[in-house]
Design a protein around this motif. Structure first.
Motif, PDB file in Angstrom:
ATOM      1  N   ASP A  16      -4.653   2.319  -4.952  1.00  0.00           N
ATOM      2  CA  ASP A  16      -4.727   2.337  -3.620  1.00  0.00           C
ATOM      3  C   ASP A  16      -3.353   2.547  -2.897  1.00  0.00           C
ATOM      4  O   ASP A  16      -3.240   2.601  -1.883  1.00  0.00           O
ATOM      5  CB  ASP A  16      -5.407   1.267  -3.347  1.00  0.00           C
ATOM      6  CG  ASP A  16      -4.596  -0.031  -3.386  1.00  0.00           C
ATOM      7  OD1 ASP A  16      -3.896   0.076  -4.359  1.00  0.00           O
ATOM      8  OD2 ASP A  16      -4.949  -0.794  -2.760  1.00  0.00           O
ATOM      9  N   GLN A  17      -2.385   2.803  -3.690  1.00  0.00           N
ATOM     10  CA  GLN A  17      -0.744   2.906  -3.460  1.00  0.00           C
ATOM     11  C   GLN A  17      -0.703   4.501  -3.182  1.00  0.00           C
ATOM     12  O   GLN A  17      -0.896   5.184  -4.036  1.00  0.00           O
ATOM     13  CB  GLN A  17      -0.004   2.243  -4.209  1.00  0.00           C
ATOM     14  CG  GLN A  17      -0.084   0.819  -4.311  1.00  0.00           C
ATOM     15  CD  GLN A  17       0.620   0.167  -5.423  1.00  0.00           C
ATOM     16  OE1 GLN A  17       0.888   0.545  -6.177  1.00  0.00           O
ATOM     17  NE2 GLN A  17       1.161  -1.064  -4.993  1.00  0.00           N
ATOM     18  N   LYS A  74       0.729  -1.307   0.080  1.00  0.00           N
ATOM     19  CA  LYS A  74      -0.090   0.161  -0.131  1.00  0.00           C
ATOM     20  C   LYS A  74       0.980   1.367   0.113  1.00  0.00           C
ATOM     21  O   LYS A  74       0.561   2.180  -0.720  1.00  0.00           O
ATOM     22  CB  LYS A  74      -0.837   0.106   1.127  1.00  0.00           C
ATOM     23  CG  LYS A  74      -1.994   0.738   0.919  1.00  0.00           C
ATOM     24  CD  LYS A  74      -3.254   0.862   2.315  1.00  0.00           C
ATOM     25  CE  LYS A  74      -3.959   2.120   2.121  1.00  0.00           C
ATOM     26  NZ  LYS A  74      -4.476   2.338   3.366  1.00  0.00           N
ATOM     27  N   HIS A  75       1.866   1.184   0.749  1.00  0.00           N
ATOM     28  CA  HIS A  75       2.792   2.544   0.835  1.00  0.00           C
ATOM     29  C   HIS A  75       4.376   2.166   0.189  1.00  0.00           C
ATOM     30  O   HIS A  75       4.992   1.117   0.381  1.00  0.00           O
ATOM     31  CB  HIS A  75       3.048   2.643   2.108  1.00  0.00           C
ATOM     32  CG  HIS A  75       1.852   3.204   2.950  1.00  0.00           C
ATOM     33  ND1 HIS A  75       1.345   4.393   2.710  1.00  0.00           N
ATOM     34  CD2 HIS A  75       1.027   2.735   3.890  1.00  0.00           C
ATOM     35  CE1 HIS A  75       0.196   4.536   3.583  1.00  0.00           C
ATOM     36  NE2 HIS A  75       0.061   3.295   3.979  1.00  0.00           N
TER      37      HIS A  75
END
Lengths: 360, 360
Positions: free
Chosen positions: B100-101, B75-76
């Motif tokens: 969504d990143q 995600k990050h």
């Protein structure tokens, strides 16, 4: 032939000693407020010089703080002082200079124009002949009171005379003593000063070391590395461009170092590395004249001359800005501006006529 | 929580190791063309770190040159690379980044805006969330392959998020790991990068020494003398003035060094002298990132931001000019210009809206 040498630093001492050893009568002057600095000289009237072509103890004709006595029966006055002292000397001479006397500034960096402006402002109306050289004839340092060490005697340097129509009046005499060539005028000579090109950027790029080493520093030995030389050349290229825009064919700095006998023929780094300059210590502090003189009295007027011909000189300007920040000063206003040279309200053509004819 | 760390230098190694030792799953990526540089890391998947809060051998979840695999289920994304690598990473991620990143640049110096522009130019149209920090979380160096030495762990640093209306999406996560505060937007964060202020002028004023010593040089120990600190502060004051004109209350560099735990509370010279930075060697050459990154990717965009608010910043500009001359480059065009940030055709108000809302 009696010559007056005004000034009390490295160059003035060597000038007085060398000319005396060459057989000339020299009257040396220092301002009364600096008399403590030259106490031994004033007391003995002697200067010792070594390392140059003429060595030994020179017994001057006179060493005094009395300007009137020093200038008596003198035809040629040599002012051998930092550029920031040109103005006080002009203010002093305004009351004492005689019509048959010529003045030469060693070196000038356009100081002739400031000198002439001060004399005019002080009410001197007769024809003036003021010359300047583009460097000192020697690289030398006072190593003790009244004792000078010479690191190098220049093989060649330039002279510019104001007005250029009277050039021969000065150069005829100077060329008997020095290996000079004559610049077309004082603007060409002022743009040919070695010091602002060689000192300002190179010292700036060594500020950390000069301070961290507490002055244990040799600029020409350790400070002018290939990269530093590249920045010095960037300044030099801007100087050459200013000269070209003004109609002069100036000599690149590395060529000048070669022609004046400092170093080998080569690029700037090579010329410096192979020169006797590498033995000169300093600058030993950030407040050195390599910055406090060469930036406000060298780069600042050069940037001014660039502006008059619409030329941008970003590297020179940048050196002035950063050195101003370094010292917390505004060298743009404190320095040798076009206003102080008396040419801010003239066009390029008018300035060229002024320096040729002596009249605006 | 799985995190991707992109990059293969000092900071990326430390980031991957530290987060792993903190219990996070880290996928580390280096570009295929640099794989020789990280051969051991790719082979073993391990990084050793010492000197920081978390020490030891960190076994990464993955170390690979396959971007698709590295970004899977992540995600990050932390991009820990020099500023000149932001563009190639943006070009790479244009094909792989998912909606969504989030991306964070460690540090950014306005790199978020360049990153966003590249993605937009590459046809990415959906809402992007790209953050940047104003410094690396550590002062650290690779001392051997896959081995990092930490000189200092920052006690506090800033994060800016594009667009700022989505700040919490990133900071909520980052503040679990790092002692961050949140800048009002990425412009404020980009103007708060420590490096361009601290490095560019100080290295410039030590060029001679760095080269003459053949890189035996410690900038913070010997290079930032009181006079050099004065010039660094002149740059810093211009930076603060740009911030003020843009409506930000930026932190002076010496205060930032204190707040981030580097040095004592005091003036810049004191803060540096009393900091662990003094143990870091370098720059060891004139081609150091302290100049090649911090001038074109730091001072150049700052001068651009100054121009947008009609502010003159002569000392910053002068550093850019002289370093350009030093390297024989034109950093004004090669560097991070307003065009490359995608904001050259916007007014200040439009830029502020853009960085807040994400839409021009």
């Amino acid at each position: 032939m009696r010559i007056a040498v005004l000034g009390g630093g490295n160059g003035a001492h060597q000038m007085a000693a060398d000319l005396t050893l060459a057989g000339l009568k020299v009257n040396m002057f220092e301002m009364p407020r600096f008399k403590e600095n030259v106490e031994k000289l004033l007391r003995t009237g002697e200067i010792e010089t070594f390392g140059g072509a003429r060595e030994g103890k020179a017994r001057l004709n006179m060493a005094s703080t009395d300007i009137e006595k020093v200038l008596e029966d003198v035809k040629h006055i040599f002012i051998v002082v930092p550029a920031f002292a040109h103005r006080p000397y002009a203010e002093l001479l305004a009351s004492y200079l005689k019509r048959d006397q010529t003045v030469t500034l060693f070196p000038g960096t356009l100081g002739t124009l400031e000198f002439v402006k001060v004399l005019r402002d002080e009410g001197v109306t007769w024809d003036l002949t003021v010359a300047e050289t583009d460097t000192l004839p020697w690289a030398c340092r006072l190593v003790a009171p009244a004792t000078v060490k010479v690191y190098h005697t220049l093989k060649r340097f330039g002279v510019g005379v104001f007005p250029s129509k009277r050039s021969r009046r000065v150069t005829e005499f100077l060329e008997k003593i020095f290996p000079i060539f004559t610049h077309p005028d004082v603007i060409s000579c002022g743009l040919s000063s070695l010091n602002p090109t060689l000192h300002a950027a190179s010292v700036l790029l060594n500020v950390g070391r000069i301070e961290y080493s507490r002055g244990e520093f040799y600029l020409y030995e350790e400070g002018i590395t290939p990269s530093v030389a590249r920045v010095v050349k960037a300044v030099d290229k801007e100087r050459l461009a200013i000269g070209k825009a003004w109609g002069y064919d100036l000599t690149p700095v590395e060529e000048d170092l070669y022609l004046s006998g400092y170093g080998p023929k080569g690029n700037l780094w090579q010329a410096v590395r192979g020169s006797s300059l590498t033995f000169i210590k300093g600058p030993t502090s950030i407040e050195s004249r390599y910055l406090t003189e060469d930036v406000p009295y060298g780069l600042v007027p050069w940037v001014g001359l660039a502006g008059l011909v619409g030329l941008d000189v970003p590297v020179m300007k940048s050196v002035v800005w950063i050195v101003s920040a370094l010292h917390g000063r505004d060298y743009w206003s404190e320095g040798r501006t076009l206003e102080k040279l008396g040419i801010s309200d003239l066009s390029v053509e008018e300035i060229k006529r002024f320096v040729a004819e002596g009249e605006k």
